[in-house]
Design an enzyme around this catalytic site. Structure first.
Site, mmCIF file in Angstrom:
data_model
loop_
_atom_site.group_PDB
_atom_site.id
_atom_site.type_symbol
_atom_site.label_atom_id
_atom_site.label_comp_id
_atom_site.label_asym_id
_atom_site.label_seq_id
_atom_site.Cartn_x
_atom_site.Cartn_y
_atom_site.Cartn_z
ATOM 1 N N HIS A 254 0.831 -1.217 0.000
ATOM 2 C CA HIS A 254 0.000 0.000 0.000
ATOM 3 C C HIS A 254 0.865 1.266 0.000
ATOM 4 C CE1 HIS A 254 0.912 -1.246 4.068
ATOM 5 N NE2 HIS A 254 0.747 -0.012 4.472
ATOM 6 N N CYS B 210 7.797 -0.304 -1.825
ATOM 7 C CA CYS B 210 7.055 -0.171 -0.561
ATOM 8 C C CYS B 210 7.231 1.278 -0.107
ATOM 9 C CB CYS B 210 7.498 -1.204 0.479
ATOM 10 S SG CYS B 210 9.155 -0.992 1.140
ATOM 11 N N THR C 77 9.427 2.849 1.965
ATOM 12 C CA THR C 77 10.819 3.293 1.889
ATOM 13 C C THR C 77 11.640 2.494 0.884
ATOM 14 O OG1 THR C 77 11.411 1.699 3.599
ATOM 15 C CG2 THR C 77 10.834 3.933 4.345
ATOM 16 N N ARG D 205 34.991 -9.922 -12.929
ATOM 17 C CA ARG D 205 35.087 -10.078 -11.467
ATOM 18 C C ARG D 205 33.722 -9.943 -10.793
ATOM 19 N NH1 ARG D 205 36.461 -4.879 -12.641
ATOM 20 N NH2 ARG D 205 35.880 -3.220 -11.195
ATOM 21 N N HIS D 206 32.832 -9.154 -11.427
ATOM 22 C CA HIS D 206 31.500 -8.970 -10.831
ATOM 23 C C HIS D 206 30.658 -10.240 -10.967
ATOM 24 C CE1 HIS D 206 32.631 -4.869 -10.328
ATOM 25 N NE2 HIS D 206 32.874 -4.754 -11.626
HETATM 26 C C1 RB5 Z 1 4.160 0.220 5.420
HETATM 27 O O1 RB5 Z 1 3.574 1.157 6.250
HETATM 28 C C2 RB5 Z 1 5.655 0.393 5.407
HETATM 29 O O2 RB5 Z 1 6.216 -0.042 6.600
HETATM 30 C C3 RB5 Z 1 6.271 -0.354 4.245
HETATM 31 O O3 RB5 Z 1 5.713 0.127 3.061
HETATM 32 C C4 RB5 Z 1 7.764 -0.228 4.069
HETATM 33 O O4 RB5 Z 1 8.161 1.107 4.056
HETATM 34 C C5 RB5 Z 1 8.597 -1.055 4.932
HETATM 35 O O5 RB5 Z 1 9.842 -1.060 4.853
#
Ligand code: RB5
Length: 144
Positions: A9, A65, A67, A132-133
């Site tokens: 979400h 997500c 972050t 090498r990678h």
């Molecule tokens: C959801 O609220 C959040 O925790 C998720 O999207 C993410 O950022 C987790 O690392």
């Protein structure tokens, strides 16, 4: 090249923006969900994407997500997955040249669609350097 995209979400809005942008360019991103803003668990989304990549039904994945951190951690638990959180342009280049990432990860609450599209372009316009990678990637793969 077949590309799948998925988010929780926290990444839903950015996912929809990317799908719309690439549709305009006649590039169909295969949408693995989530399909609305209801709260869901990013490990479930990462699993679905990892299984899709490992089945070789698609060549590249995009995961989002809030972050980008949680979904990166979850995706990288799957053997054969190399999920890279593209937090800047330099990293986008290196994720292809050095890591040959098979999933690109972004933060829906930390990045906007313009910068994300730019980083996807950078990744696509570079080549894996091998050598090498490749040895280093093989060492990761050996640790089952
Ligand atoms: C959801 O609220 C959040 O925790 C998720 O999207 C993410 O950022 C987790 O690392």
């Amino acid at each position: 090249m077949n590309i799948a995209i998925a988010s929780d979400h926290g990444g839903f809005q950015l996912k929809q923006e990317l799908i719309a942008y690439y549709a305009q360019k006649d590039i169909l991103l295969i949408d693995l969900g989530t399909y609305n803003t209801d709260s869901c668990d990013y490990p479930d989304i990462a699993k679905k994407m990892a299984e899709t990549i490992l089945s070789r039904r698609v060549d590249l994945g995009i995961l989002i997500c809030g972050t980008g951190i949680g979904i990166s951690i979850a995706a990288n638990r799957y053997h054969g997955i190399r999920a890279a959180l593209l937090y800047n342009d330099y990293v986008a280049e290196m994720a292809k040249k050095h890591n040959n990432a098979n999933i690109l990860v972004f933060g829906g609450r930390t990045m906007n669609s313009n910068e994300v599209i730019h980083r996807i372009d950078i990744f696509m316009n570079n080549k894996f350097e091998g050598g090498r990678h490749d040895c280093r990637i093989k060492k990761i793969e050996e640790r089952k």
